[in-house]
Design a protein around this motif. Structure first.
Motif, PDB file in Angstrom:
ATOM      1  N   GLU A 190      -0.097  -3.546 -12.119  1.00 18.96           N
ATOM      2  CA  GLU A 190      -0.816  -4.773 -11.763  1.00 18.96           C
ATOM      3  C   GLU A 190      -1.123  -5.609 -13.005  1.00 18.96           C
ATOM      4  O   GLU A 190      -0.998  -6.836 -12.981  1.00 18.96           O
ATOM      5  N   ARG A 237       2.115   1.568  -3.497  1.00 23.62           N
ATOM      6  CA  ARG A 237       1.027   1.990  -4.387  1.00 23.62           C
ATOM      7  C   ARG A 237       0.722   3.476  -4.230  1.00 23.62           C
ATOM      8  O   ARG A 237       0.466   4.174  -5.211  1.00 23.62           O
ATOM      9  N   PHE A 284      -0.463   2.550 -11.326  1.00 23.52           N
ATOM     10  CA  PHE A 284      -0.397   1.331 -10.528  1.00 23.52           C
ATOM     11  C   PHE A 284      -1.246   0.230 -11.150  1.00 23.52           C
ATOM     12  O   PHE A 284      -0.873  -0.938 -11.124  1.00 23.52           O
ATOM     13  N   ASN A 316       0.832  -1.210   0.000  1.00 25.55           N
ATOM     14  CA  ASN A 316       0.000   0.000   0.000  1.00 25.55           C
ATOM     15  C   ASN A 316       0.862   1.253   0.000  1.00 25.55           C
ATOM     16  O   ASN A 316       0.547   2.232  -0.693  1.00 25.55           O
TER      17      ASN A 316
END
Length: 165
Positions: free
Chosen positions: A142, A130, A138, A127
């Motif tokens: 992913e 991110r 981001f 987190n």
């Protein structure tokens, strides 16, 4: 600087990231259990990983036969590994209430607590990573990771991974 990244360099970077994540994972666990986890064989690590990955899909545990299939090993080989991990307090066996012949394998309560702590630590770390980037960037990251995982899986590189996990 528009420098092309070679496949070897990408592998080195991914390996470095994996090592950092492994360290965070191990540091999130208690010292005593960390030593036990470090003593596992590669096959025992694989077995433990499969149990961990399947736990959300099978919260009551996994049957030995199913575990053996996922690992592409014989029932007897998996049974020996499970016995060893049960004795060490890493895995537990439980009987299905509706069919006592079905023995389910799952993480021990202590191991589940350690896994949850480690996942929480990794979640916080990711987190924080991110939050350094715009949401769209981001999401692209992913997608690239997902595509790489799918590519490796379809090439048979990860043929021993549990299905649909």
């Amino acid at each position: 600087m528009n420098k092309e990244i070679s496949g070897v360099n990408i592998c080195r970077m991914l390996n470095g990231v994996a090592e950092h994540l492994r360290e965070v994972w191990l540091n999130a666990q208690s010292c005593g259990n960390q030593r036990e986890i470090m003593k596992l064989t590669v096959s025992q690590h694989r077995l433990l990983r499969v149990v961990w990955l399947m736990t959300p899909h099978s919260p009551r545990g996994i049957m030995l036969r199913e575990l053996a299939e996922k690992l592409n090993l014989s029932n007897s080989a998996v049974s020996v590994m499970v016995d060893n991990l049960v004795k060490r307090g890493i895995l537990q066996r439980s009987v299905q209430p509706d069919d006592r012949r079905k023995v389910m394998i799952g993480l021990s309560s202590a191991q589940m607590e350690l896994v949850n702590n480690a996942e929480s630590g990794l979640g916080s770390l990711i987190n924080g990573f991110r939050d350094r980037y715009p949401a769209e960037k981001f999401r692209c990251f992913e997608e690239v990771l997902s595509d790489l995982d799918n590519f490796l899986t379809n090439k048979g590189v990860c043929s021993n991974q549990p299905d649909n996990l």
